[in-house]
Design a protein around this motif. Sequence first.
Motif, PDB file in Angstrom:
ATOM      1  N   PRO A 112       0.790  -1.234   0.000  1.00  0.00           N
ATOM      2  CA  PRO A 112       0.000   0.000   0.000  1.00  0.00           C
ATOM      3  C   PRO A 112       0.818   1.278   0.000  1.00  0.00           C
ATOM      4  O   PRO A 112       0.321   2.333  -0.394  1.00  0.00           O
ATOM      5  CB  PRO A 112      -0.826  -0.125   1.294  1.00  0.00           C
ATOM      6  CG  PRO A 112      -0.061  -1.083   2.151  1.00  0.00           C
ATOM      7  CD  PRO A 112       0.581  -2.041   1.209  1.00  0.00           C
ATOM      8  N   THR A 113       2.073   1.204   0.417  1.00  0.00           N
ATOM      9  CA  THR A 113       2.936   2.396   0.387  1.00  0.00           C
ATOM     10  C   THR A 113       3.926   2.347  -0.775  1.00  0.00           C
ATOM     11  O   THR A 113       4.783   3.217  -0.897  1.00  0.00           O
ATOM     12  CB  THR A 113       3.721   2.520   1.714  1.00  0.00           C
ATOM     13  OG1 THR A 113       4.533   1.348   1.893  1.00  0.00           O
ATOM     14  CG2 THR A 113       2.769   2.656   2.889  1.00  0.00           C
ATOM     15  N   GLN A 114       3.814   1.328  -1.632  1.00  0.00           N
ATOM     16  CA  GLN A 114       4.683   1.174  -2.795  1.00  0.00           C
ATOM     17  C   GLN A 114       3.830   1.239  -4.068  1.00  0.00           C
ATOM     18  O   GLN A 114       2.630   1.462  -4.016  1.00  0.00           O
ATOM     19  CB  GLN A 114       5.430  -0.164  -2.724  1.00  0.00           C
ATOM     20  CG  GLN A 114       6.188  -0.400  -1.434  1.00  0.00           C
ATOM     21  CD  GLN A 114       7.352   0.542  -1.256  1.00  0.00           C
ATOM     22  OE1 GLN A 114       8.007   0.912  -2.223  1.00  0.00           O
ATOM     23  NE2 GLN A 114       7.625   0.944  -0.017  1.00  0.00           N
ATOM     24  N   ASN A 115       4.443   1.022  -5.223  1.00  0.00           N
ATOM     25  CA  ASN A 115       3.684   0.922  -6.473  1.00  0.00           C
ATOM     26  C   ASN A 115       4.455   0.045  -7.465  1.00  0.00           C
ATOM     27  O   ASN A 115       5.406  -0.630  -7.103  1.00  0.00           O
ATOM     28  CB  ASN A 115       3.363   2.306  -7.049  1.00  0.00           C
ATOM     29  CG  ASN A 115       4.611   3.126  -7.355  1.00  0.00           C
ATOM     30  OD1 ASN A 115       5.668   2.583  -7.683  1.00  0.00           O
ATOM     31  ND2 ASN A 115       4.489   4.436  -7.246  1.00  0.00           N
ATOM     32  N   PHE A 116       4.068   0.105  -8.734  1.00  0.00           N
ATOM     33  CA  PHE A 116       4.648  -0.778  -9.745  1.00  0.00           C
ATOM     34  C   PHE A 116       5.812  -0.136 -10.505  1.00  0.00           C
ATOM     35  O   PHE A 116       6.278  -0.690 -11.487  1.00  0.00           O
ATOM     36  CB  PHE A 116       3.562  -1.188 -10.753  1.00  0.00           C
ATOM     37  CG  PHE A 116       2.596  -2.212 -10.222  1.00  0.00           C
ATOM     38  CD1 PHE A 116       2.392  -3.400 -10.898  1.00  0.00           C
ATOM     39  CD2 PHE A 116       1.876  -1.997  -9.060  1.00  0.00           C
ATOM     40  CE1 PHE A 116       1.499  -4.353 -10.425  1.00  0.00           C
ATOM     41  CE2 PHE A 116       0.986  -2.930  -8.568  1.00  0.00           C
ATOM     42  CZ  PHE A 116       0.796  -4.112  -9.250  1.00  0.00           C
ATOM     43  N   SER A 117       6.279   1.022 -10.065  1.00  0.00           N
ATOM     44  CA  SER A 117       7.282   1.768 -10.830  1.00  0.00           C
ATOM     45  C   SER A 117       8.631   1.060 -10.896  1.00  0.00           C
ATOM     46  O   SER A 117       9.358   1.194 -11.879  1.00  0.00           O
ATOM     47  CB  SER A 117       7.468   3.167 -10.231  1.00  0.00           C
ATOM     48  OG  SER A 117       7.926   3.080  -8.882  1.00  0.00           O
ATOM     49  N   ALA A 118       8.985   0.310  -9.854  1.00  0.00           N
ATOM     50  CA  ALA A 118      10.308  -0.329  -9.810  1.00  0.00           C
ATOM     51  C   ALA A 118      10.377  -1.609 -10.640  1.00  0.00           C
ATOM     52  O   ALA A 118      11.461  -2.157 -10.833  1.00  0.00           O
ATOM     53  CB  ALA A 118      10.682  -0.631  -8.358  1.00  0.00           C
ATOM     54  N   ILE A 119       9.244  -2.078 -11.135  1.00  0.00           N
ATOM     55  CA  ILE A 119       9.223  -3.310 -11.929  1.00  0.00           C
ATOM     56  C   ILE A 119       9.784  -3.029 -13.321  1.00  0.00           C
ATOM     57  O   ILE A 119       9.598  -1.942 -13.877  1.00  0.00           O
ATOM     58  CB  ILE A 119       7.780  -3.856 -12.014  1.00  0.00           C
ATOM     59  CG1 ILE A 119       7.300  -4.246 -10.613  1.00  0.00           C
ATOM     60  CG2 ILE A 119       7.684  -5.049 -12.952  1.00  0.00           C
ATOM     61  CD1 ILE A 119       5.846  -4.639 -10.537  1.00  0.00           C
ATOM     62  N   SER A 120      10.476  -3.997 -13.898  1.00  0.00           N
ATOM     63  CA  SER A 120      11.082  -3.829 -15.225  1.00  0.00           C
ATOM     64  C   SER A 120      10.018  -3.670 -16.300  1.00  0.00           C
ATOM     65  O   SER A 120       8.837  -3.977 -16.083  1.00  0.00           O
ATOM     66  CB  SER A 120      11.954  -5.038 -15.556  1.00  0.00           C
ATOM     67  OG  SER A 120      11.144  -6.194 -15.733  1.00  0.00           O
ATOM     68  N   ASP A 121      10.433  -3.196 -17.473  1.00  0.00           N
ATOM     69  CA  ASP A 121       9.485  -3.002 -18.573  1.00  0.00           C
ATOM     70  C   ASP A 121       8.826  -4.325 -18.975  1.00  0.00           C
ATOM     71  O   ASP A 121       7.614  -4.370 -19.237  1.00  0.00           O
ATOM     72  CB  ASP A 121      10.195  -2.390 -19.782  1.00  0.00           C
ATOM     73  CG  ASP A 121      10.453  -0.905 -19.602  1.00  0.00           C
ATOM     74  OD1 ASP A 121      10.008  -0.349 -18.584  1.00  0.00           O
ATOM     75  OD2 ASP A 121      11.107  -0.305 -20.470  1.00  0.00           O
ATOM     76  N   ILE A 122       9.617  -5.389 -19.032  1.00  0.00           N
ATOM     77  CA  ILE A 122       9.047  -6.695 -19.392  1.00  0.00           C
ATOM     78  C   ILE A 122       8.021  -7.120 -18.339  1.00  0.00           C
ATOM     79  O   ILE A 122       6.939  -7.621 -18.667  1.00  0.00           O
ATOM     80  CB  ILE A 122      10.165  -7.754 -19.524  1.00  0.00           C
ATOM     81  CG1 ILE A 122      11.127  -7.386 -20.647  1.00  0.00           C
ATOM     82  CG2 ILE A 122       9.564  -9.138 -19.770  1.00  0.00           C
ATOM     83  CD1 ILE A 122      12.316  -8.328 -20.769  1.00  0.00           C
ATOM     84  N   GLY A 123       8.363  -6.890 -17.077  1.00  0.00           N
ATOM     85  CA  GLY A 123       7.434  -7.216 -16.000  1.00  0.00           C
ATOM     86  C   GLY A 123       6.158  -6.405 -16.085  1.00  0.00           C
ATOM     87  O   GLY A 123       5.059  -6.916 -15.823  1.00  0.00           O
ATOM     88  N   LYS A 124       6.273  -5.130 -16.472  1.00  0.00           N
ATOM     89  CA  LYS A 124       5.087  -4.283 -16.601  1.00  0.00           C
ATOM     90  C   LYS A 124       4.173  -4.757 -17.733  1.00  0.00           C
ATOM     91  O   LYS A 124       2.949  -4.739 -17.609  1.00  0.00           O
ATOM     92  CB  LYS A 124       5.510  -2.831 -16.822  1.00  0.00           C
ATOM     93  CG  LYS A 124       6.084  -2.176 -15.574  1.00  0.00           C
ATOM     94  CD  LYS A 124       6.717  -0.829 -15.875  1.00  0.00           C
ATOM     95  CE  LYS A 124       7.356  -0.231 -14.637  1.00  0.00           C
ATOM     96  NZ  LYS A 124       8.136   0.995 -14.911  1.00  0.00           N
ATOM     97  N   TRP A 125       4.778  -5.173 -18.863  1.00  0.00           N
ATOM     98  CA  TRP A 125       3.961  -5.689 -19.962  1.00  0.00           C
ATOM     99  C   TRP A 125       3.269  -6.989 -19.553  1.00  0.00           C
ATOM    100  O   TRP A 125       2.098  -7.222 -19.880  1.00  0.00           O
ATOM    101  CB  TRP A 125       4.810  -5.913 -21.205  1.00  0.00           C
ATOM    102  CG  TRP A 125       5.147  -4.651 -21.928  1.00  0.00           C
ATOM    103  CD1 TRP A 125       6.367  -4.039 -21.989  1.00  0.00           C
ATOM    104  CD2 TRP A 125       4.248  -3.812 -22.676  1.00  0.00           C
ATOM    105  NE1 TRP A 125       6.287  -2.873 -22.733  1.00  0.00           N
ATOM    106  CE2 TRP A 125       5.008  -2.717 -23.172  1.00  0.00           C
ATOM    107  CE3 TRP A 125       2.896  -3.888 -22.978  1.00  0.00           C
ATOM    108  CZ2 TRP A 125       4.445  -1.706 -23.947  1.00  0.00           C
ATOM    109  CZ3 TRP A 125       2.327  -2.871 -23.757  1.00  0.00           C
ATOM    110  CH2 TRP A 125       3.096  -1.816 -24.225  1.00  0.00           C
ATOM    111  N   PHE A 126       3.981  -7.821 -18.798  1.00  0.00           N
ATOM    112  CA  PHE A 126       3.391  -9.075 -18.332  1.00  0.00           C
ATOM    113  C   PHE A 126       2.243  -8.803 -17.366  1.00  0.00           C
ATOM    114  O   PHE A 126       1.176  -9.436 -17.449  1.00  0.00           O
ATOM    115  CB  PHE A 126       4.459  -9.939 -17.654  1.00  0.00           C
ATOM    116  CG  PHE A 126       3.926 -11.219 -17.084  1.00  0.00           C
ATOM    117  CD1 PHE A 126       3.479 -12.245 -17.913  1.00  0.00           C
ATOM    118  CD2 PHE A 126       3.862 -11.401 -15.704  1.00  0.00           C
ATOM    119  CE1 PHE A 126       2.972 -13.421 -17.380  1.00  0.00           C
ATOM    120  CE2 PHE A 126       3.361 -12.574 -15.169  1.00  0.00           C
ATOM    121  CZ  PHE A 126       2.914 -13.590 -16.010  1.00  0.00           C
ATOM    122  N   LEU A 127       2.422  -7.862 -16.456  1.00  0.00           N
ATOM    123  CA  LEU A 127       1.359  -7.530 -15.508  1.00  0.00           C
ATOM    124  C   LEU A 127       0.191  -6.842 -16.201  1.00  0.00           C
ATOM    125  O   LEU A 127      -0.970  -7.044 -15.819  1.00  0.00           O
ATOM    126  CB  LEU A 127       1.912  -6.652 -14.387  1.00  0.00           C
ATOM    127  CG  LEU A 127       2.903  -7.342 -13.431  1.00  0.00           C
ATOM    128  CD1 LEU A 127       3.477  -6.348 -12.443  1.00  0.00           C
ATOM    129  CD2 LEU A 127       2.221  -8.497 -12.695  1.00  0.00           C
TER     130      LEU A 127
END
Length: 503
Positions: free
Chosen positions: A463-478
């Motif tokens: 809840p105090t974090q977000n998805f910004s630190a995830i890699s680009d490939i990880g973001k496309w997968f999510l």
Amino acid sequence: MNPLTKVIERIGRSSLWKSTRNIGFVFANLLLVTGGSMILPIVCAMLYPNEGDLHPLLISAGITLFAGTVLRLLFRKVDNLKLREAFLITTFGWVVISALSALPFVLHGSIPSFTDAFLEMMSGYTTTGATILNDIESVPHGLLLWRSETHFLGGMGFITFAVLLLPHGMGGARLFKAESSPGQVITGERFTSRNRDAVNILWVIYSVLNAVQILLYMLGGMSLFDSICHAFGTVSTSGYSTYNASMGHFDSAYFDWITIVFMFLGGITFSLFYSMYRKDWLSVLINTELRWYCWITGIFSMGVALVLWQSGTYNGLLESVRYGSFQVISLMTTTGFTTADYEQWPELAQMMLVVICFVGGCAGSTSSGIKVIHYVLIWKFMVAAIKQLFFQPLSVVAVRVNEQKVSQNVINLALCYFIVNIFLILLGGMIMVLIDDMSFASAVSAVIAALMNIGPGWGAVGPTQNFSAISDIGKWFLSFNMLVGRLEMFSALILFYPSFWRD
């Protein structure tokens, strides 16, 4: 007749061209609706002229409307939609509108990466509520409103809204079928193209709920802008806020309880609102899923509240009920608003929240998740099987929902849906560990947050974090998981079957 004319006529009669024409026509409607929807944030940007988001919104709206107009002119003559075309439109329609809706953020520079902007918009339309923004409050008002408006459009199903613009007889029923959840198939709570009046009424009911919540927020002192954005994220069970601290920014019991009520309403099957509109109160009273939804919500809310009260996390039982029920209903309905860092709560309370993430709201609601109806069927089937095995071996024990006998095929569908969800979570968690080298707990939590369209999770996506630190490939997968979760998987995963592409 010259050879060229013969070739053109043959192409015009081919099934591939007819499919292209139908898909292009529906996509034209999707683009026109998307471009037209940017009018509201454009007006908002005009009210805040120094924030620099007016031109990006105007350019994006112009590109989208132009593309939609061109497609509408090219593909004017259409035929009845085939089921395969409907599934393609339903799946790729979300991708196209998410890509075009990301343009204002990229052009403005508030989200310079297209990958990040696409995830933000996919999260918006699928009502996930996950974000990559580290400082939401620095984003211009017009873009924040556009971000929240995607929730409003996606909540009731963006495709179904575009279907209302299709000509009668084109086969809009197949699009409704492609976007319907297995739970809606189980309960029979679907609408066909012949029920366009019913779909129109549902959109009116949905809009009225948003309007009432906006008014109640404003009566409590919230600004019109914040009221609109937070109402769009509540009834649609989505969760985008205009503040970094989400609803916790206001620190108001009044706003919390208003949000709790409308998150709960957003998790109810919308066909029941239609039944109320028609004064068909019997359908509401006998609805099995609604009763289970109320009991599950009440039991978990009070359970978490009692744990918070006994541990002294909050002062008094009422405060514990307020914070506990807010987080329970927010996660259960897959809204994703937060008023507290629940990772600091006692482990028993956190465990209850983890469990509730796997439940979801009712089938046919704006919420996602596995849905209450599937648990109803699995539980009733399990009880019936035990009863038949040990107590009544010669009898046939029926499973009933809404006082109607449920077929074995429907029970099999519920079991299949549950198993596939668990399989995708575990597989997705392993993939995220491989892609991003994150802890398995954080990886599984990220997949649950995306696939169940919840938004926040635990660990690296807490809840105090977000998805910004995830890699680009990880973001496309999510992002893909968000789409699969919003379409309740079968409509998206069916595209991977080789037989789907055969005539």
